[in-house]
Design an enzyme around this catalytic site. Structure first.
Site, PDB file in Angstrom:
ATOM      1  N   GLY A   1       0.840  -1.198   0.000  1.00  0.00           N
ATOM      2  CA  GLY A   1       0.000   0.000   0.000  1.00  0.00           C
ATOM      3  C   GLY A   1       0.865   1.233   0.000  1.00  0.00           C
ATOM      4  O   GLY A   1       1.404   1.645  -1.019  1.00  0.00           O
TER       5      GLY A   1
ATOM      6  N   GLU B   1      -2.783  -8.508   7.919  1.00  0.00           N
ATOM      7  CA  GLU B   1      -1.433  -8.150   7.473  1.00  0.00           C
ATOM      8  C   GLU B   1      -1.047  -8.784   6.144  1.00  0.00           C
ATOM      9  O   GLU B   1       0.087  -9.203   5.941  1.00  0.00           O
ATOM     10  CB  GLU B   1      -0.403  -8.471   8.567  1.00  0.00           C
ATOM     11  CG  GLU B   1      -0.748  -7.768   9.881  1.00  0.00           C
ATOM     12  CD  GLU B   1       0.360  -7.823  10.916  1.00  0.00           C
ATOM     13  OE1 GLU B   1       1.392  -8.462  10.657  1.00  0.00           O
ATOM     14  OE2 GLU B   1       0.189  -7.193  11.972  1.00  0.00           O
TER      15      GLU B   1
ATOM     16  N   ARG C   1      15.129  10.682  11.923  1.00  0.00           N
ATOM     17  CA  ARG C   1      15.966   9.484  11.927  1.00  0.00           C
ATOM     18  C   ARG C   1      16.987   9.524  10.796  1.00  0.00           C
ATOM     19  O   ARG C   1      18.134   9.113  10.961  1.00  0.00           O
ATOM     20  CB  ARG C   1      15.119   8.231  11.802  1.00  0.00           C
ATOM     21  CG  ARG C   1      15.995   7.001  11.908  1.00  0.00           C
ATOM     22  CD  ARG C   1      15.227   5.745  12.063  1.00  0.00           C
ATOM     23  NE  ARG C   1      14.576   5.384  10.820  1.00  0.00           N
ATOM     24  CZ  ARG C   1      13.648   4.443  10.723  1.00  0.00           C
ATOM     25  NH1 ARG C   1      13.263   3.804  11.807  1.00  0.00           N
ATOM     26  NH2 ARG C   1      13.107   4.152   9.570  1.00  0.00           N
TER      27      ARG C   1
ATOM     28  N   TYR D   1       3.752   5.297  23.509  1.00  0.00           N
ATOM     29  CA  TYR D   1       4.659   5.327  22.366  1.00  0.00           C
ATOM     30  C   TYR D   1       6.063   5.613  22.874  1.00  0.00           C
ATOM     31  O   TYR D   1       6.262   6.549  23.631  1.00  0.00           O
ATOM     32  CB  TYR D   1       4.212   6.469  21.463  1.00  0.00           C
ATOM     33  CG  TYR D   1       4.406   6.220  19.996  1.00  0.00           C
ATOM     34  CD1 TYR D   1       3.403   5.644  19.247  1.00  0.00           C
ATOM     35  CD2 TYR D   1       5.581   6.580  19.375  1.00  0.00           C
ATOM     36  CE1 TYR D   1       3.584   5.415  17.895  1.00  0.00           C
ATOM     37  CE2 TYR D   1       5.765   6.355  18.030  1.00  0.00           C
ATOM     38  CZ  TYR D   1       4.762   5.776  17.284  1.00  0.00           C
ATOM     39  OH  TYR D   1       4.929   5.556  15.961  1.00  0.00           O
TER      40      TYR D   1
END
EC number: 2.5.1.26
Lengths: 703, 580
Positions: free
Chosen positions: B158, B290, B437, B500
């Site tokens: 996707g 998934e 990152r 998180y």
């Protein structure tokens, strides 16, 4: 059946223990210990008052939010845990929660400490004075203190000292004060509260008090455990308690109690704290303050109740000399490390954490393993004085021993002890003669030197009646044994191999092992064995015996070397009092007891039985008079299934499994005290066989 | 080869990092940090304190730089092995496809650290052999039929934002791997204003969906942090969660109908109703599957009118404990705004370091005054305090009322309102933070985020223990500088919260940083599980977290999932090996 037995024992060595075993093995090979410092030296040079008034700013836990003792109490009272139990009880008993809350408050007030710096300073001052009077030196491993200092800042800390004397906890707090570390809160028996002033003073110095038994009282349990956990979670202060539960009257480490340990482990297991440090601390006394009290107690003269007047009367001991104390603060052990790979990751995930929950079997087993591990670590760092060696030799050479021979033997035993990993404090330049002499001087109440011979000190021996002679002698022997006992846990593995070798009269490894393993089971309350690693212990015993050239082993066989027979017979003689003592107790059980009895009935019974044998000269096993040994033997029989424990209306009844005692009696060719009854209930064949095997073995030794 | 459409999108994005090519953090000539591009509010701004923060936090230095290879080395790429008969059949369908190396590599990975690291310095052992671009449901049916006929392996693709190794090709897969890129199935098929639903093709990415719905005055309100790039089908396949779930719900609350193509055929319900009692909900076999069962092609999703008014907000708390207690109270009273998040102190400082240069002396003076008020006057310790960011949505009046209610609760927990601007910046950073990152990677700093859900009573313990575990593991594994180990509570529920974590460290002096990193991440996950947290709240399991599935859902649970897989896809056509 040997091979079968072997197989079964082998299987019982659970895989889960592998971590512990590994770590133990490592410790065995790398025993490097720290140096000691005398902390009294400084005290003798400078003012005690200034010391007591010094600026005391201890290092504390990094996550600590400081609070007063009363704040802890109210936090405990308001905690979900306690409130839950209060509501439960209120519902069950149909009472108002307020009344139960009140009760909880009273429990807390009875229990809680109220640490105050003033009281601490008072103790710092008076204890300085007292300790200087009583002891020559108080030696501490400073590196251990430094490690402790780091540990205290990092995670909540639990101090686990050995327990030989009331001095233990006073000394430990004194030590932490001296090193500017956070003073511990100490779990003390409620009996101390019976002492006027002193109880309250101890409370202010950080003691909190627990009732001796509160198994059934849910409110008490909830309040107590929450109180301890609250202090631990907040990192308020290091928590100190004695794994052994009470002072060991024999100087032999007692088997651990699990209650408090499981409480302090819970916050970590529930992940309320990141980790908890367990710090084993070994406190060794060259001469134990309570030595004669203990001996009397073991012989059935009751322990005086803790009272202030009693304490004052005891002050005459202040003029006596009690030698040196060694305190070895062990490496802090991370509970997280112990649990890793051992405990299922989420045992507490499916129930709210504040609900009282019986720990799963896994956890119980883990708690027990940790307890034994900590005690083994304590034992490892116990300091042995030369006198301990002297006592061990003397007891094998009664009534008198040549002084020169004693010196020679002491030196020999020193070497052997060191080979076995014992921690002997023997200054390099001190010659054996001086060491033995100074031991004799310090322990003049136990033994003395007469015409080049060392004899036990049983004064007035000639005049008294037979009974009195036996009693005096027993006192002296038990006191002497207290010192020999300090060696036993170091010696027990190789020694039981030696005993097994003698019993089986076989060189086949399998047979020796199965005998060893059985002895280990029988003595499981007498000595400290890590649970479930019989084979490992056997191998360690064999390894140590090989190391001192006492035996040689091949794949299948074990045989003593020519030169090893001295060692083998010394070792088995060292444990002979236990083998003989247990045998006497079994004999009493088979012959004299009714079908059911309580522990309270048994102990005087055995004592009288042994006493009579001693009077008649039919045995020399004075140590069988020790109530400690009697209790341990009984516990072992319960564990082996030879005696059954029944709970009838609040009294424990010990019900000897008749069949076992029949066979036992049969072995001794003695008439049966009760009629033959065929009990078919679960007494498994194999255990019976191994019991028989033991009895035969015991007989062999006796012949 | 048929010309394909995928390129347009692909060319806008980095091939070896996160997001758009034109948006990234750089150090400008003056050595100051700057964010490039014009797509984000931070674009083109200088961040004066960011460099210092990096140096202080990671012990990193601008002098020690690693560089990614500049472009893909086509020679390293494993060859495409595709059976000619299949190609013939495929051509006959007129579905566009590509065997180009760049196209295949682009779809061989998600955005896990190790995947990005491989792109920068190595090459994947196994990548798709061919990429296909179906444009509608029928195309997908054809492709799946062909795959069954030729025994191929299909991996649906996707937006490619997976962080669970879900897109990695199983190395041992011998069959031709077809990457089924849904990006061309991106139309809104219809909007039903009466029932407030829209039927949308599954390949549409979040931002396009919202943009197009907005043209008709609607929105879905589903805003995962990856919404710029992730697709509707991906959300369904991973059980996604959006920032504003308090108003709009998570994906499972939003979905009304799903059409999925499986090797067995098409699975869907016969009606589009709010709820039905027809045995276990088959949507729940699909959501979170998934890509192991089939390809989601069309989804009917709930829509809402675009809210009249939005307002950001923020609250400063003296410490994290008080902040969590406040969020718990808000959840208890069920008055959570569209979004409420609580960042810990380290993340607060991080956010602070990303503050752009202030435009005027006046703002700088005002900032100073605020800081003075909070730290000196209110006595908050700048190294302990933490911040909650808020987003309110709805009609103006209700928003203001709601706002007051939440601020009143916050006050009870010692919270101080800290302004709209801080709140807004907090949410903007959500999108920008993913770019950092790539900057870190240039300076020997590697990092990752991961998430969990946890009951309220364990939130604090879990946060503390996991952060501590990371610090300790780093130390044990020889990481020379203390890592950044920080967390935020990002979602509140009645019974718990979603937490998180961000975790990054400087790997200079470590020979195998990815291995070390993975060990630490694994330890952190074990710590989460031991603290009563879940294996995942919304990232999914993929291949990264498979090892814990059994203990997460029990043997029988796993067996249930397996048996569904066995029935739906007996030949393992959807062979990405995720989940089970």
């Amino acid at each position: 059946f040997f091979s079968l037995f072997f197989l079964v024992s082998f299987c019982s060595i659970a895989v889960s223990h592998s971590f512990f075993i590994c770590s133990q093995q490592k410790e065995l090979t790398s025993k490097k210990r720290d140096e000691f410092e005398d902390i009294l030296e400084e005290r003798r040079l400078s003012s005690d008052l200034r010391y007591a008034m010094k600026c005391y700013t201890p290092v504390i836990y990094k996550g600590l939010s400081p609070c007063k003792p009363n704040a802890i109490k109210s936090a405990v009272l308001q905690s979900e845990q306690v409130q839950y139990v209060i509501k439960q009880l209120a519902k069950e008993m149909g009472e108002s929660p307020d009344i139960i809350q009140e009760e909880a408050m009273e429990i807390l007030d009875e229990m809680g400490h109220s640490m105050q710096l003033g009281a601490v300073r008072f103790f710092a001052f008076t204890l300085s004075k007292i300790f200087k009077q009583l002891f020559q030196r108080v030696c501490v491993n400073e590196e251990g203190m430094q490690r402790l200092q780091h540990a205290i800042q990092e995670h909540p800390v639990v101090l686990l000292p050995s327990h030989r004397s009331y001095v233990d906890f006073l000394m430990l707090s004194y030590l932490l004060y001296t090193y500017d570390l956070a003073l511990p809160v100490i779990a003390a028996g409620i009996d101390f509260l019976g002492m006027k002033i002193v109880g309250e003073l101890l409370r202010r110095a950080g003691a909190f008090f627990m009732r001796r038994s509160f198994g059934g009282n849910r409110l008490y349990w909830a309040v107590f455990s929450e109180y301890v956990k609250t202090m631990l979670r907040s990192g308020y202060a290091p928590i100190e308690f004695f794994l052994e539960g009470t002072r060991s009257r024999t100087a032999k480490t007692l088997t651990p109690k699990f209650g408090l340990l499981s409480i302090v482990m819970e916050p970590f297991l529930k992940r309320e704290v990141f980790d908890t440090y367990l710090v084993p601390i070994s406190i060794s006394y060259e001469r134990i303050l309570e030595e004669s009290l203990y001996a009397y107690e073991l012989l059935g003269v009751p322990k005086p109740k803790e009272s202030t007047s009693g304490l004052l009367k005891a002050r005459r001991i202040l003029s006596d000399n009690f030698g040196t104390i060694h305190i070895y603060v062990g490496q802090p052990v991370s509970l997280r490390t112990l649990a890793s790979g051992r405990i299922n990751r989420c045992p507490y995930n499916l129930v709210p954490r504040h609900l009282p929950q019986k720990p799963s079997e896994d956890i119980q087993e883990f708690v027990s393993d940790v307890a034994y591990k900590m005690e083994l670590l304590q034992i490892e760092n116990m300091v042995l004085s030369p006198w301990v060696l002297v006592a061990a030799i003397l007891l094998q050479n009664l009534p008198a021993m040549d002084f020169e021979l004693l010196i020679e033997k002491t030196l020999w035993l020193k070497g052997l002890t060191q080979t076995f990993g014992g921690f002997i404090e023997w200054p390099d330049n001190l010659c054996a003669r001086k060491a033995v002499l100074s031991g004799l001087t310090l322990h003049a109440n136990i033994a003395r030197l007469v015409d080049g011979h060392v004899v036990l000190n049983d004064k007035g021996l000639e005049d008294g009646a037979v009974g009195e002679i036996v009693f005096k002698r027993a006192l002296a022997i038990l006191m002497c044994a207290t010192y020999r006992n300090q060696l036993l846990n170091v010696f027990v593995r190789p020694s039981l191999v030696a005993v097994a070798l003698q019993m089986t009269r076989s060189f086949r490894k399998e047979e020796v092992y199965s005998c060893f393993s059985f002895l280990r089971d029988v003595f499981s309350d007498e000595f400290i064995f890590f649970p479930g690693i019989s084979l490992k212990d056997f191998e360690e015993g064999c390894f140590l015996l090989t190391k001192c050239d006492a035996i040689q082993t091949s794949q299948q066989e074990i045989y003593p070397t020519d030169k090893g027979s001295v060692i083998v017979s010394f070792l088995s003689a060292m444990f002979k009092p236990f083998v003989e003592g247990y045998q006497l107790i079994f004999r009493y059980l088979s012959k004299e007891t009714k079908e059911a009895f309580t522990e309270k009935q048994l102990i005087p019974g055995v004592r009288n039985f042994v006493f009579q044998l001693l009077e008649k000269g039919n045995t020399q096993c004075y140590e069988a008079l020790s109530s400690d040994m009697q209790k341990n033997a009984l516990a072992a029989l319960v564990q082996l299934g030879a005696v059954k424990k029944k709970k009838i209306v609040e009294t424990l009844l010990w019900d000897p499994a008749t069949k076992f005692l029949n066979s036992l009696a049969g072995c001794f060719c003695l008439p049966l005290p009760f009629g033959f009854q065929s009990f078919s209930q679960g007494f498994d064949k194999q255990r019976e066989q191994s019991c028989l095997f033991l009895i035969e073995g015991l007989l062999c030794v006796l012949e | 080869m048929v010309a394909h459409l995928g390129c347009i999108w692909q060319e806008l994005l980095k091939w070896n990092g996160w997001g758009y090519n034109d948006s990234k953090f750089i150090f400008n000539k003056k050595g100051q940090a700057e964010f490039t591009g014009k797509r984000y509010r931070l674009g083109g701004m200088v961040l004066p304190t960011f460099k210092e923060w990096i140096e202080k936090t990671f012990g990193a230095s601008l002098e020690h730089k690693t560089t990614s290879r500049a472009s893909l080395n086509v020679n390293d790429v494993p060859p495409s092995i595709v059976n000619e008969e299949f190609l013939q059949d495929l051509r006959a369908t007129k579905i566009s496809y590509s065997q180009d190396a760049e196209d295949r590599v682009f779809r061989a990975h998600g955005h896990c650290l190790h995947e990005i690291f491989v792109l920068r310095e190595g090459m994947f052992k196994r990548i798709p052999d061919i990429v296909v671009w179906p444009v509608c449901h029928e195309d997908v049916v054809k492709i799946v039929e062909l795959a069954c006929k030729h025994n191929l392996c299909i991996i649906p693709f996707g937006g490619g934002t997976s962080v669970s190794s879900a897109l990695e090709c199983p190395e041992e897969e011998k069959r031709t791997i077809v990457s089924l890129d849904t990006s061309q199935m991106n139309r809104i098929l219809w909007i039903d204003e009466k029932n407030l639903t829209a039927c949308v093709e599954a390949g549409i990415v979040g931002q396009d969906l919202e943009k197009q719905l907005a043209e008709s005055g609607f929105c879905t309100g589903h805003e995962p942090d990856s919404m710029e790039f992730s697709s509707l089908g991906g959300w369904v396949a991973t059980r996604a969660s959006g920032m504003k779930k308090n108003i709009y719900g998570n994906i499972e609350d939003l979905v009304i109908h799903i059409k999925m193509v499986t090797p067995r055929g098409i699975v869907e319900k016969n009606c589009q109703v709010p709820r039905m009692s027809t045995g276990p909900d088959i949507h729940h076999f699909i959501m979170g599957s998934e890509g192991t069962l089939g390809v989601v092609t069309e989804v009917t999703i709930k829509i809402r009118p675009v809210p009249e008014y939005q307002k950001y907000g923020s609250v400063v708390f003296p410490n994290f404990e008080r902040g969590v207690a406040c969020l718990r109270e808000v959840a208890k009273q069920r008055c959570a705004p569209a979004s409420i998040r609580l960042v810990d102190n380290a993340q607060f400082q991080f956010g602070h370091a990303l503050k752009p240069q202030v435009a005027s002396i006046f703002t700088s003076f005002l900032d100073g005054l605020k800081k003075f008020y909070i730290t000196k006057f209110k006595g908050f310790d700048p190294n302990i305090l933490c911040v909650a960011t808020l987003l309110f949505e709805g009609d103006r009046e209700k928003v203001l009322q709601h706002e007051k209610q939440v601020y009143d609760i916050a006050t009870k927990f010692g919270g101080l309102a800290a302004g709209e601007d801080n709140g807004q910046r907090g949410y903007m950073l959500t999108f920008v933070i993913a770019y950092i990152r790539d900057l870190g990677l240039d300076y020997y700093v590697i990092g990752e985020s991961f998430e969990t859900s946890v009951p309220w009573d364990r939130v604090l313990d879990l946060c503390r223990n996991v952060k501590e575990r990371i610090v300790r593991e780093c130390k044990e594994k020889g990481v020379q500088f203390a890592p950044l180990s920080t967390c935020r509570v990002t979602q509140t529920y009645d019974a718990g919260a979603c937490v998180y974590f961000y975790f990054a460290f400087n790997y200079r002096g470590i020979s195998d940083p990815i291995h070390v990193y993975e060990q630490i991440e694994r330890a952190a996950r074990e710590e989460i599980l031991a603290n009563g947290g879940s294996l995942s709240h919304h990232h999914g399991v993929g291949k990264l977290r498979k090892r814990w599935m059994k203990e997460s859902i029990s043997d029988v649970g796993l067996g249930m999932l397996r048996s569904v897989k066995e029935y739906v896809d007996p030949n393992n056509i959807f062979g990405n090996k995720n989940l089970l």
